[in-house]
Write a protein that holds these residues in place. Sequence first.
Motif, PDB file in Angstrom:
ATOM      1  N   LYS A 290       0.853  -1.190   0.000  1.00 52.65           N
ATOM      2  CA  LYS A 290       0.000   0.000   0.000  1.00 52.65           C
ATOM      3  C   LYS A 290       0.886   1.236   0.000  1.00 52.65           C
ATOM      4  O   LYS A 290       2.008   1.228   0.520  1.00 52.65           O
TER       5      LYS A 290
ATOM      6  N   TYR B 253      -3.753   3.784  -1.699  1.00 52.08           N
ATOM      7  CA  TYR B 253      -4.066   2.722  -2.662  1.00 52.08           C
ATOM      8  C   TYR B 253      -3.222   1.513  -2.296  1.00 52.08           C
ATOM      9  O   TYR B 253      -2.015   1.641  -2.033  1.00 52.08           O
TER      10      TYR B 253
ATOM     11  N   ARG C  26      -3.010  -3.198  -2.122  1.00 57.14           N
ATOM     12  CA  ARG C  26      -3.466  -4.538  -2.469  1.00 57.14           C
ATOM     13  C   ARG C  26      -3.157  -5.472  -1.314  1.00 57.14           C
ATOM     14  O   ARG C  26      -2.045  -5.460  -0.775  1.00 57.14           O
TER      15      ARG C  26
ATOM     16  N   ASP D 290      -8.144  -5.238  -3.843  1.00 58.90           N
ATOM     17  CA  ASP D 290      -7.570  -3.903  -3.981  1.00 58.90           C
ATOM     18  C   ASP D 290      -8.374  -2.910  -3.142  1.00 58.90           C
ATOM     19  O   ASP D 290      -9.563  -3.117  -2.886  1.00 58.90           O
TER      20      ASP D 290
END
Length: 431
Positions: A284, A306, A308, A341
């Motif tokens: 991240k 953002y 995963r 995600d």
Amino acid sequence: MADYHRALAAVERAAQAATRAAGAAEAAARDLRLIASGMTADASSVTSGAVGKVVPGADAPVVTGANAQGKRSTIGNMIVDHIADNRLLAVEAVESGSANGPNDRFLKSSPTPDLQFIASSEDKIASLSWTLDISGVQTGKRLAADHLTITAASDLDSSHEAKILGLDGFSGGTEIALSYIHYSTEADLNGTEKPEVERARESCLNANGDKDDVAQLCDPYSFPTGVSMFVLRYYPQGLRSMIKAALPGNVDFYGVRVAASQIDFTYLDRAAFTTRDQSRLGFKATAFGGVLLGLGQSALTGSFTYGRRYAENDPVTLCQPITTPQTQCLTNADGAPVRKDKAIVAVEARHGFGAAVGQFATLAIAPQVSVDLKSKAFSLDVPVYFVGDGTGKLRGGVRGVYLNRRDGTGGREDDFTLGLFVGVPFSVFGS
């Protein structure tokens, strides 16, 4: 409740050990920050624990006296660079204020190692965070501090996502994070010793005039925990004005944080009717910014993350016949872990109550609201600090997290988790 008491007793013992270790590292960390920020002439000229650059000799014009209008003044037989002193005073105000909060949050500055333990009925997590000041030499009236923080965290008894840290908290397994923060504010770095320091020195001399080592004892630049702590001890009513003179305005900040996590999974392979192990790497990245208010007693932070991660499926039990009438059954996660995600927007506020500069906070909170734009989930995460460590700093309390997200049928499910934590300093400057 018995589990909570046992967990709290265990983490309190660990936190006491961490506090002792942090205290032993404090003097070394201070000298490291001085050297890293270019404020020392050489290592041999720094008095251990001193705030400011102390250089022997008289190789430059010197103006004596507490209110001398120059970059240096004579204290005893030493020359003190007050610009270095004022800068470190301002930087320490940033480090020890609301910027020093939970290890898993983005706004984090910890000049000595912070060891945190948090436990709920489902999660037991340990994390260690440490900050290095990599600022350069300051010029003019603009103070700019640059910090690098490394944080390591591990789930002590499972590999699942930790609900107790909210949507954007710890993803499970073992995680390493590196963050960079830039602080910027107007600062008074005029090179004049603050009058509050002289008054604190006079108070110290009056209180300890009969002692043989009074000159060393009443030297604020040799005080083990720095000039600000010297003023707090001998002239506490002057600490607020001294810091406000060095930091007249709010402190803006921005930064980035990257993290990677390694998680081991065990799952059930239906086709082969066996269990398998698999290791997955998650990541991240976060961009954040905000402002420190009220001499560091409060803070507002906005962030976007953002990342995963991988999550295990719900458990299932499968059985097959061996010999009539015997069967063999296996229970585990139903299939390989699933990739998820996330794109999370978060807003955080911090505030210390009863925490006027020069005093200790009696209560502090750091609520954070997060929304995952991909999964349409949201959370409210509220740490409440009220347990002190014996020195006045708040290092423990409770943490409540409310989660609301989609379930497997397309509906919504919510969950509330309550945990205990110790070992996180949440102090205001002067503590």
